[in-house]
Design an enzyme around this catalytic site. Structure first.
Site, PDB file in Angstrom:
ATOM      1  N   ASP A  59       0.813  -1.230   0.000  1.00 19.23           N
ATOM      2  CA  ASP A  59       0.000   0.000   0.000  1.00 19.23           C
ATOM      3  C   ASP A  59       0.840   1.271   0.000  1.00 19.23           C
ATOM      4  O   ASP A  59       0.407   2.318   0.488  1.00 19.23           O
ATOM      5  CB  ASP A  59      -0.954   0.039   1.215  1.00 19.23           C
ATOM      6  N   LYS A 108       2.481   2.399  -5.137  1.00 18.83           N
ATOM      7  CA  LYS A 108       3.258   1.959  -6.309  1.00 18.83           C
ATOM      8  C   LYS A 108       2.535   2.234  -7.614  1.00 18.83           C
ATOM      9  O   LYS A 108       3.164   2.566  -8.620  1.00 18.83           O
ATOM     10  CB  LYS A 108       3.564   0.453  -6.193  1.00 18.83           C
ATOM     11  N   HIS A 145      -4.004  -1.616  -6.855  1.00 14.54           N
ATOM     12  CA  HIS A 145      -3.326  -0.397  -7.294  1.00 14.54           C
ATOM     13  C   HIS A 145      -4.369   0.617  -7.751  1.00 14.54           C
ATOM     14  O   HIS A 145      -5.202   0.311  -8.601  1.00 14.54           O
ATOM     15  CB  HIS A 145      -2.355  -0.708  -8.439  1.00 14.54           C
ATOM     16  N   ARG A 197       3.554 -29.242  -6.544  1.00 14.61           N
ATOM     17  CA  ARG A 197       3.529 -29.804  -7.897  1.00 14.61           C
ATOM     18  C   ARG A 197       2.200 -30.478  -8.247  1.00 14.61           C
ATOM     19  O   ARG A 197       2.155 -31.408  -9.038  1.00 14.61           O
ATOM     20  CB  ARG A 197       4.697 -30.786  -8.097  1.00 14.61           C
ATOM     21  N   GLY A 227     -10.967  -3.075   1.901  1.00 13.85           N
ATOM     22  CA  GLY A 227     -11.696  -1.992   2.544  1.00 13.85           C
ATOM     23  C   GLY A 227     -11.405  -1.874   4.031  1.00 13.85           C
ATOM     24  O   GLY A 227     -11.961  -1.011   4.716  1.00 13.85           O
ATOM     25  N   ARG A 242      -6.339   0.473   7.593  1.00 10.57           N
ATOM     26  CA  ARG A 242      -4.914   0.176   7.733  1.00 10.57           C
ATOM     27  C   ARG A 242      -4.415   0.689   9.082  1.00 10.57           C
ATOM     28  O   ARG A 242      -4.804   1.764   9.520  1.00 10.57           O
ATOM     29  CB  ARG A 242      -4.121   0.837   6.608  1.00 10.57           C
ATOM     30  N   SER A 302       6.318  12.048  -4.113  1.00 14.98           N
ATOM     31  CA  SER A 302       4.945  12.198  -4.600  1.00 14.98           C
ATOM     32  C   SER A 302       4.169  13.060  -3.613  1.00 14.98           C
ATOM     33  O   SER A 302       4.139  12.770  -2.420  1.00 14.98           O
ATOM     34  CB  SER A 302       4.276  10.829  -4.745  1.00 14.98           C
TER      35      SER A 302
END
Length: 435
Positions: A14, A17, A42, A145, A308, A311, A419
């Site tokens: 988060d 990116k 993203h 496998r 949702g 964080r 940013s």
């Protein structure tokens, strides 16, 4: 000569990116996903349009850019087709530019059923916070496998044979161990065959295509998902994802040699966030109005793109970033969401930890030690002027510049990009990864 750049998250995912990949794609001919699945989220803001992507590489919103899904990605084809349909509704040409490796492991309905049943059975302190998308069980099938891959879809008889065998195993686990309903063979088979017809024109030898593009002089951008501290080997295990999220995975997960990778850009917020369970040394209270953690949560709109969920938020952890920098071999850093810290009187930076009576300056390996770490903080003055939308370094408040300069020193990696907002042009460039 081509120059190829890897973008990786350096925290717990988060980090922002998607915006940076989209911004850098102006200098790339192709964008490559190389790990993870549709548990990645993203968000891109282009003018008035907001795009939320899970599987399709972020370069898809740039005209003429080729997009590749490498063999390291676990693929829920039904979800991918839904995502493609949404993008096409917005007028984006997807199918002529999206190429999918035949080696991608398939996520099928029994994987998400196992994922959800397993998480429900865990006690609260053992829950990882999985998205329930079936990512982990798919990677388990791959390494054991017994998994099915994209190329299996185009041999229906062999697909049915393999599906019966693996479904018998998973249904036994679901019904006998988790006491959950079985998954129906015919339903899974019919949906897979229907999806196979739609996906077939997109399937390409991605490894060969990337080699050819590089040889022709095309710049390539490798888009990581999640973050270094969620890496299956290098993260806070067992509170991690099921794939390698570090820069080295770009080679294995896309099928290219490491000599084709030239610059590693690490993305980090100006503070820390984490979704789900697991240790978080610099974590703050996000519920008390007026507290720094509350500001990070509310101003930063810190809710998971996929789930949702709220964080968790905390101060910047330079000791954790130092670990990420070394594991990834970072060439440069991009700092995101600096504006979220606007108005805070003081900022703390975690520079190390107290662990069992010792002082350490590097995040330990594994959750058992990390959970015992007490953060050591260095305090810096905040700033009152806004940093939102600032486009030149010299226009940042002096204290914001000082904060970033200190992060650069503590992390031992130069800052290449800052940013200052979600839009493409809300970006400060110090060093261009492609130049």
């Amino acid at each position: 000569m081509a120059k190829n750049v890897i973008v990786v998250g350096t925290q717990w995912g988060d980090e922002g990116k998607g915006k940076i990949v989209d911004w850098l794609t102006d200098h790339a001919k192709g964008v490559v996903r190389f790990q993870g699945g549709h548990n990645a989220g993203h968000t891109l803001v282009v003018g008035e349009q907001v795009y939320k992507l899970n599987l399709v590489p972020s370069g898809i919103v740039r005209d003429g850019v080729e997009c590749y899904i490498g063999n390291g990605v676990v693929l829920d084809i039904h979800h991918l087709l839904s995502e493609i349909a949404e993008l096409e509704k917005g007028g984006i040409d997807v199918r002529s530019r999206l190429k999918i490796s035949p080696g991608c492991p398939l996520i099928l309905p029994y994987h998400s059923a196992i994922d959800k049943a397993r998480e429900c059975a865990k006690s609260e302190d053992k829950k990882i916070g999985t998205t329930g998308k079936g990512i982990g069980p798919t990677y388990e099938d791959k390494v054991s496998r017994r998994g099915l891959r994209v190329y299996d879809l185009f041999n229906p008889e062999r697909f049915a044979e393999k599906l019966k065998e693996v479904l018998e195993y998973h249904n036994f686990v679901l019904t006998q161990y988790f006491k959950a309903p079985a998954v129906d063979f015919q339903t899974v088979y019919d949906q897979a065959m229907a999806d196979a017809e739609q996906i077939k024109p997109l399937v390409t030898d991605v490894s060969a295509a990337l080699y050819a593009a590089n040889k022709a002089g095309s710049n390539l951008l490798f888009e990581g998902a999640q973050g270094t501290l969620l890496d299956i080997d290098h993260g806070t295990y067992p509170f991690v994802t099921s794939s390698n999220c570090v820069a080295g995975q770009a080679s294995a997960g896309a099928g290219i040699g490491p000599g084709m990778l030239h610059y590693v850009l690490g993305i980090t917020k100006a503070y820390c966030t984490r979704v789900g369970g697991g240790p978080f040394p610099s974590e703050l209270d996000i519920e008390t109005e007026g507290a720094p953690g509350y500001q990070m949560s509310q101003v930063g709109r810190e809710f998971g793109t996929v789930t949702g969920r709220k964080r968790r938020c905390g101060w910047f952890d330079a000791a954790a970033l130092r670990r990420s920098g070394r594991i990834n071999g970072l060439t440069g850093l991009c700092i995101t969401k600096l504006d979220v810290l606007d108005g805070l009187k003081e900022l703390n930076i975690c520079t190390g930890y107290k662990l069992d009576g010792k002082i350490i300056d590097l995040l330990p390996i594994g959750a058992d030690e990390v959970v015992r770490c007490e953060p050591i903080y260095e305090t810096m003055p905040g700033w009152t002027d806004t940093t939102f939308g600032v486009k030149r370094w010299e226009d940042l408040p002096v204290n914001a510049q000082s904060y970033l300069n200190r992060l650069e020193v503590l992390c031992e990696v130069p800052i290449a990009i800052v940013s200052t907002g979600p839009e493409r042009d809300e970006t400060i460039l110090k060093q261009h990864p492609f130049k």
